[in-house]
Design an enzyme around this catalytic site. Sequence first.
Site, mmCIF file in Angstrom:
data_model
loop_
_atom_site.group_PDB
_atom_site.id
_atom_site.type_symbol
_atom_site.label_atom_id
_atom_site.label_comp_id
_atom_site.label_asym_id
_atom_site.label_seq_id
_atom_site.Cartn_x
_atom_site.Cartn_y
_atom_site.Cartn_z
ATOM 1 C CE1 TYR A 53 -2.973 -3.061 0.118
ATOM 2 C CE2 TYR A 53 -3.458 -2.616 2.423
ATOM 3 C CZ TYR A 53 -3.634 -3.382 1.280
ATOM 4 O OH TYR A 53 -4.483 -4.459 1.306
ATOM 5 C CG HIS A 111 -1.021 -8.551 -0.535
ATOM 6 N ND1 HIS A 111 -0.598 -7.267 -0.390
ATOM 7 C CD2 HIS A 111 -2.366 -8.449 -0.703
ATOM 8 C CE1 HIS A 111 -1.624 -6.437 -0.456
ATOM 9 N NE2 HIS A 111 -2.709 -7.148 -0.660
HETATM 10 N N1 LIG Z 1 -5.792 -8.734 0.756
HETATM 11 C C1 LIG Z 1 -6.115 -8.060 -0.320
HETATM 12 O O1 LIG Z 1 -5.780 -8.450 -1.447
HETATM 13 C C2 LIG Z 1 -6.919 -6.797 -0.174
HETATM 14 C C3 LIG Z 1 -7.530 -6.235 -1.307
HETATM 15 C C4 LIG Z 1 -8.302 -5.081 -1.105
HETATM 16 C C5 LIG Z 1 -8.427 -4.532 0.153
HETATM 17 N N2 LIG Z 1 -7.771 -5.084 1.224
HETATM 18 C C6 LIG Z 1 -7.875 -4.501 2.583
HETATM 19 O O2 LIG Z 1 -9.256 -4.316 2.897
HETATM 20 C C7 LIG Z 1 -9.493 -2.951 3.189
HETATM 21 C C8 LIG Z 1 -10.887 -2.549 2.779
HETATM 22 O O3 LIG Z 1 -11.081 -2.730 1.390
HETATM 23 P P1 LIG Z 1 -11.084 -1.505 0.341
HETATM 24 O O4 LIG Z 1 -10.323 -0.354 0.860
HETATM 25 O O5 LIG Z 1 -10.675 -2.111 -0.960
HETATM 26 O O6 LIG Z 1 -12.622 -1.157 0.181
HETATM 27 P P2 LIG Z 1 -13.851 -0.822 1.171
HETATM 28 O O7 LIG Z 1 -13.439 -0.796 2.571
HETATM 29 O O8 LIG Z 1 -14.954 -1.726 0.748
HETATM 30 O O9 LIG Z 1 -14.246 0.631 0.682
HETATM 31 C C9 LIG Z 1 -13.436 1.757 0.924
HETATM 32 C C10 LIG Z 1 -14.127 2.966 0.285
HETATM 33 O O10 LIG Z 1 -15.413 3.132 0.875
HETATM 34 C C11 LIG Z 1 -15.519 4.437 1.425
HETATM 35 N N3 LIG Z 1 -16.264 4.342 2.680
HETATM 36 C C12 LIG Z 1 -16.026 3.511 3.732
HETATM 37 N N4 LIG Z 1 -16.941 3.686 4.701
HETATM 38 C C13 LIG Z 1 -17.778 4.660 4.245
HETATM 39 C C14 LIG Z 1 -18.926 5.296 4.780
HETATM 40 N N5 LIG Z 1 -19.411 4.966 5.976
HETATM 41 N N6 LIG Z 1 -19.546 6.240 4.037
HETATM 42 C C15 LIG Z 1 -19.074 6.583 2.821
HETATM 43 N N7 LIG Z 1 -17.985 6.026 2.254
HETATM 44 C C16 LIG Z 1 -17.348 5.070 2.962
HETATM 45 C C17 LIG Z 1 -14.115 4.941 1.622
HETATM 46 O O11 LIG Z 1 -14.089 6.344 1.438
HETATM 47 P P3 LIG Z 1 -13.565 7.360 2.584
HETATM 48 O O12 LIG Z 1 -12.156 7.000 2.853
HETATM 49 O O13 LIG Z 1 -13.753 8.677 1.907
HETATM 50 O O14 LIG Z 1 -14.470 7.165 3.761
HETATM 51 C C18 LIG Z 1 -13.365 4.242 0.485
HETATM 52 O O15 LIG Z 1 -13.484 4.981 -0.712
HETATM 53 C C19 LIG Z 1 -8.384 -2.219 2.421
HETATM 54 O O16 LIG Z 1 -8.252 -0.880 2.806
HETATM 55 C C20 LIG Z 1 -7.222 -3.127 2.725
HETATM 56 O O17 LIG Z 1 -6.761 -2.888 4.039
HETATM 57 C C21 LIG Z 1 -7.049 -6.236 1.075
#
Ligand SMILES: NC(=O)c1ccc[n+]([C@@H]2O[C@H](COP(=O)([O-])OP(=O)(O)OC[C@H]3O[C@@H](n4cnc5c(N)ncnc54)[C@H](OP(=O)(O)O)[C@@H]3O)[C@@H](O)[C@H]2O)c1
Length: 277
Positions: A53, A111
């Site tokens: 990241y 990962h």
């Molecule tokens: N292992 C892997 O391969 C892998 C892949 C993807 C992700 N991950 C991990 O999982 C975590 C979460 O997944 P992700 O970041 O892909 O997606 P996510 O958590 O599903 O979505 C994040 C997005 O949603 C928005 N958001 C979150 N809560 C909100 C709310 N209450 N109201 C409005 N908008 C909201 C955030 O915007 P704001 O920041 O503006 O609130 C951001 O744009 C990652 O950050 C990472 O740590 C792991």
Amino acid sequence: MKTVRMPDGEDVPALGLGTWMMGEDPRRRAQEIAALRRGLDLGMTLIDTAEMYGEGASERLVGEAIAGRRDEVFLVSKVYPHNASRKGAVAACERSLTRLDTDRLDLYLLHWRGQHPLSETVEAFEALKADGKIRHWGVSNLDADEMRELVGLPDGDKVATNQVLYNLTRRGIEWDLLPWMQGRGLPLMAYSPVEQSRLLADRRLAGLAADHGVSVAQLALAFLLDREGVIAIPKSGHAGHVEENAGALGVVMTGELRAALDALFPPPRRGGRLEMI
Ligand SMILES: NC(=O)c1ccc[n+]([C@@H]2O[C@H](COP(=O)([O-])OP(=O)(O)OC[C@H]3O[C@@H](n4cnc5c(N)ncnc54)[C@H](OP(=O)(O)O)[C@@H]3O)[C@@H](O)[C@H]2O)c1
């Protein structure tokens, strides 16, 4: 805070904090640190990051956010597949520890699967554990067949979790991977739990959420928190959104609400390839 039990009996928060795309823009830094700290205040003390990241920028941000509060946190980071050799994983972990300004990770994940044999990565993880540099290890983006392969390797059964894509629009893992993990008492970490915010724009889900007096994000997260052994890690760089997400813990999941979610987002009827983002 609702908790999920790790295979060794340790309880960890079922709702944590993701950090992908955080730490990359200096103008957002203070706000992002405040969001992570608000999450800690609310009991969302599991923080998920990765060396990938922002090529270390997210880990540095997390290090700053948890300074002085390290012992409150269940800290998760991940090794790039190309670094996951016997020696490479140890060196990568040490670099992560430096960026996070800590002496240990609570959980270290592969990962996704790459060119290095899983057996070598497991050896490196076990060595890191013996050295006290990590407390648990796990994997990410492995399907059910790969998990079966992993637990058949020497020390492979020490795996603590598998972090995969899981949300209302990505329910494929309910066919085989999730039941297999639940059967072994292995927690599953659900990444992109609000489908990187795309779910929040779903009008049908918004209607159902409004009918139940909760927000769309809260309903999407409550769907995951309702499931045995599932840890959800929504990412938000805004303290207000983190507070809203924490509210998911208060959603009362009734049989009627479950059925309404199933009608809008049906569970899988057959197996398929593991989805990834
Ligand atoms: N292992 C892997 O391969 C892998 C892949 C993807 C992700 N991950 C991990 O999982 C975590 C979460 O997944 P992700 O970041 O892909 O997606 P996510 O958590 O599903 O979505 C994040 C997005 O949603 C928005 N958001 C979150 N809560 C909100 C709310 N209450 N109201 C409005 N908008 C909201 C955030 O915007 P704001 O920041 O503006 O609130 C951001 O744009 C990652 O950050 C990472 O740590 C792991």
